[in-house]
Each structure stands twice: as C-alpha cells, then as structure tokens.
Design a protein around this motif. Structure first.
Motif, PDB file in Angstrom:
ATOM      1  N   ILE A   1     -11.763  -7.824   7.585  1.00  0.00           N
ATOM      2  CA  ILE A   1     -12.344  -6.522   7.226  1.00  0.00           C
ATOM      3  C   ILE A   1     -11.885  -6.106   5.839  1.00  0.00           C
ATOM      4  O   ILE A   1     -12.674  -5.629   5.010  1.00  0.00           O
ATOM      5  CB  ILE A   1     -11.972  -5.468   8.279  1.00  0.00           C
ATOM      6  CG1 ILE A   1     -12.706  -5.761   9.593  1.00  0.00           C
ATOM      7  CG2 ILE A   1     -12.333  -4.062   7.792  1.00  0.00           C
ATOM      8  CD1 ILE A   1     -12.335  -4.815  10.713  1.00  0.00           C
ATOM      9  N   ILE A   2     -10.594  -6.288   5.554  1.00  0.00           N
ATOM     10  CA  ILE A   2     -10.091  -5.950   4.224  1.00  0.00           C
ATOM     11  C   ILE A   2     -10.750  -6.839   3.172  1.00  0.00           C
ATOM     12  O   ILE A   2     -11.070  -6.380   2.060  1.00  0.00           O
ATOM     13  CB  ILE A   2      -8.561  -6.093   4.186  1.00  0.00           C
ATOM     14  CG1 ILE A   2      -7.911  -5.071   5.125  1.00  0.00           C
ATOM     15  CG2 ILE A   2      -8.039  -5.898   2.773  1.00  0.00           C
ATOM     16  CD1 ILE A   2      -6.411  -5.220   5.248  1.00  0.00           C
TER      17      ILE A   2
ATOM     18  N   SER B   1     -14.007  -7.413  -1.482  1.00  0.00           N
ATOM     19  CA  SER B   1     -15.026  -8.167  -2.225  1.00  0.00           C
ATOM     20  C   SER B   1     -16.185  -7.271  -2.634  1.00  0.00           C
ATOM     21  O   SER B   1     -16.693  -7.369  -3.760  1.00  0.00           O
ATOM     22  CB  SER B   1     -15.529  -9.337  -1.379  1.00  0.00           C
ATOM     23  OG  SER B   1     -16.080  -8.873  -0.156  1.00  0.00           O
ATOM     24  N   CYS B   2     -16.596  -6.364  -1.751  1.00  0.00           N
ATOM     25  CA  CYS B   2     -17.679  -5.432  -2.090  1.00  0.00           C
ATOM     26  C   CYS B   2     -17.258  -4.502  -3.214  1.00  0.00           C
ATOM     27  O   CYS B   2     -18.013  -4.265  -4.173  1.00  0.00           O
ATOM     28  CB  CYS B   2     -18.084  -4.643  -0.850  1.00  0.00           C
ATOM     29  SG  CYS B   2     -19.428  -3.465  -1.132  1.00  0.00           S
TER      30      CYS B   2
ATOM     31  N   LEU C   1      -8.031 -11.924  -4.474  1.00  0.00           N
ATOM     32  CA  LEU C   1      -7.349 -11.427  -3.278  1.00  0.00           C
ATOM     33  C   LEU C   1      -8.258 -11.490  -2.051  1.00  0.00           C
ATOM     34  O   LEU C   1      -7.807 -11.825  -0.948  1.00  0.00           O
ATOM     35  CB  LEU C   1      -6.874  -9.985  -3.509  1.00  0.00           C
ATOM     36  CG  LEU C   1      -5.732  -9.808  -4.517  1.00  0.00           C
ATOM     37  CD1 LEU C   1      -5.423  -8.322  -4.706  1.00  0.00           C
ATOM     38  CD2 LEU C   1      -4.494 -10.549  -4.058  1.00  0.00           C
ATOM     39  N   ALA C   2      -9.544 -11.179  -2.236  1.00  0.00           N
ATOM     40  CA  ALA C   2     -10.484 -11.246  -1.115  1.00  0.00           C
ATOM     41  C   ALA C   2     -10.615 -12.681  -0.600  1.00  0.00           C
ATOM     42  O   ALA C   2     -10.687 -12.906   0.613  1.00  0.00           O
ATOM     43  CB  ALA C   2     -11.848 -10.709  -1.540  1.00  0.00           C
TER      44      ALA C   2
ATOM     45  N   LEU D   1     -15.670 -19.771  -2.506  1.00  0.00           N
ATOM     46  CA  LEU D   1     -16.603 -19.124  -3.436  1.00  0.00           C
ATOM     47  C   LEU D   1     -15.975 -17.900  -4.089  1.00  0.00           C
ATOM     48  O   LEU D   1     -16.133 -17.679  -5.305  1.00  0.00           O
ATOM     49  CB  LEU D   1     -17.881 -18.731  -2.697  1.00  0.00           C
ATOM     50  CG  LEU D   1     -18.809 -19.871  -2.258  1.00  0.00           C
ATOM     51  CD1 LEU D   1     -19.984 -19.324  -1.472  1.00  0.00           C
ATOM     52  CD2 LEU D   1     -19.293 -20.661  -3.456  1.00  0.00           C
ATOM     53  N   LEU D   2     -15.258 -17.106  -3.309  1.00  0.00           N
ATOM     54  CA  LEU D   2     -14.605 -15.924  -3.877  1.00  0.00           C
ATOM     55  C   LEU D   2     -13.500 -16.318  -4.858  1.00  0.00           C
ATOM     56  O   LEU D   2     -13.343 -15.697  -5.914  1.00  0.00           O
ATOM     57  CB  LEU D   2     -14.036 -15.054  -2.757  1.00  0.00           C
ATOM     58  CG  LEU D   2     -15.064 -14.345  -1.867  1.00  0.00           C
ATOM     59  CD1 LEU D   2     -14.376 -13.635  -0.712  1.00  0.00           C
ATOM     60  CD2 LEU D   2     -15.878 -13.346  -2.682  1.00  0.00           C
ATOM     61  N   LEU D   3     -12.731 -17.339  -4.508  1.00  0.00           N
ATOM     62  CA  LEU D   3     -11.689 -17.808  -5.425  1.00  0.00           C
ATOM     63  C   LEU D   3     -12.293 -18.377  -6.704  1.00  0.00           C
ATOM     64  O   LEU D   3     -11.754 -18.157  -7.807  1.00  0.00           O
ATOM     65  CB  LEU D   3     -10.829 -18.863  -4.738  1.00  0.00           C
ATOM     66  CG  LEU D   3      -9.899 -18.381  -3.621  1.00  0.00           C
ATOM     67  CD1 LEU D   3      -9.164 -19.564  -3.006  1.00  0.00           C
ATOM     68  CD2 LEU D   3      -8.900 -17.362  -4.146  1.00  0.00           C
TER      69      LEU D   3
END
Length: 212
Positions: A85-86, A91-92, A127-128, A173-175
């Motif tokens: 959830i965090i 990310s949003c 971080l996400a 993908l986020l990294l």
C-alpha cells in the motif's frame, strides 16, 4: 529534447510499475496449490493473496473469503499489506511530482528548480520499488522453504503465484525509472551551460604609460 524524452520514458516505466503494484496488491495469486507428491486431487485448487483466499473448483466456480483476523495472519502477509500500500501511494505521488518538474510540462517555470523536483521524484520511485520487492521476495522465500520442507504435508504445500512475478517486474520497473531519472537529474544539475569566470584577489594595477 533529450531531457524530455528521458523523462517521458521514466514516466512510462513508473506508470507500468505502479499498475503492477496495484495488481499484485489486489489479486489473490500470491500462493497457489501445488499438485505434487500425494496431492493429486485436481478437483479444486486454492489461491491466497494479501486480502482474501479463494477456492477454485474444476467447473470454474470460485469462492473467496476474507481473512477474519489481522492479528492471526502470518508476519509476511501483514508486512506485505503495509508495504504494498505504501508503495502504491509513494509511486503515485512520485509520478505526480515528476509531472510537475518535468521539462515537457509548464507547472514549474523555474528551470533551476526542475532538476531538484525530478531528483525528489526519482528517490520516491526507488523507494517504491524497494518497498514492493521486500514483501514479494519474503513471501517467495517462505513458499520455497515450505515446499522443500519434508515435514510439511503435501496438501499444505504451495507454489509461487502470478502476483509474485508481477511484483518482481513492477519493482524492477520502478527501480529502473528511478535510477534513470536520478542519474539524469544529477547530470543536469551538475553541468553548467555557461563558461566559468575566474576572479583575482590581487589589487588592480594601474595602466602603464609609455613615455616617448
């Protein structure tokens, strides 16, 4: 421009990663029934997620049930709920910040502030990605450990579900988005477009006069 193109690529990767985190958080496919050993009953299969556990019949009917007590859940599920959830929220928020500081938007007109805003968004995406990789890897480790444990009955053994792989892909993908954006912002803020000026601390000397 090259800067705007890199930022658009980072936005695309970040959006795909955020969608993957949402799917991994919502879909109950973290653990699935393992049909190995003496467990050859294929009339029904179980699927477990962060919020519900489902039983799928061979006819296609599916019955899901929410977990009754939060305190009775395993530690990996409790941590998985909080961290995913965090990760979704972070990310949003990071993507919104990136839109504000991107070169292809006019939300911020100060060109000196935009690299700093992009750097903040990059840290948020990193971080996400880490937050979603932690519970996914933790759950995968426990599933593999129980699968190889001979003391665990065959009907209680589970295999990795699709959401584990989706979570890994979303984290990567986020990294990747955060890493590219972080390197780009650092290079942009570190470079200087103008020429450097040097000043001397010595007192100015009077112009020499030529006497004929």
């Amino acid at each position: 421009m090259g800067s705007a193109a890199v930022q658009m690529v980072c936005v695309t990767l970040g959006v795909l990663g955020m969608i993957g985190v949402i799917v991994a958080c919502a879909v109950p496919l973290w653990k699935v029934t393992s049909f190995t050993g003496n467990n050859i009953v294929t009339a029904q299969s179980s699927q477990e997620g962060l919020w519900t556990s489902c039983v799928v019949q061979s006819t296609g009917q599916q019955q899901c049930k929410n977990y009754e007590s939060l305190l009775e859940l395993p530690s990996e599920l409790q941590a998985g709920r909080a961290l995913t959830i965090i990760s979704c929220m972070l990310s949003c928020l990071s993507l919104l910040v990136l839109f504000c500081g991107a070169d292809f938007t006019t939300c911020v007109e100060n060109e000196d502030v935009k690299p700093k805003i992009s750097l903040v968004a990059a840290v948020g995406l990193l971080l996400a990605g880490l937050l979603v990789l932690i519970p996914v890897s933790w759950t995968a480790h426990i599933v593999v450990q129980n699968f190889n444990n001979p003391l665990v009955p065959a009907n209680l053994k589970r295999e990795l579900g699709a959401c584990i792989y989706v979570g890994w892909g979303a984290g990567v993908l986020l990294l990747l988005a955060g890493g590219l954006l972080c390197c780009f912002s650092r290079l942009k803020s570190g470079g200087s477009g103008g020429t450097a000026k040097y000043y001397s601390n010595s007192a100015p000397t009077a112009p020499s006069k030529n006497y004929v």
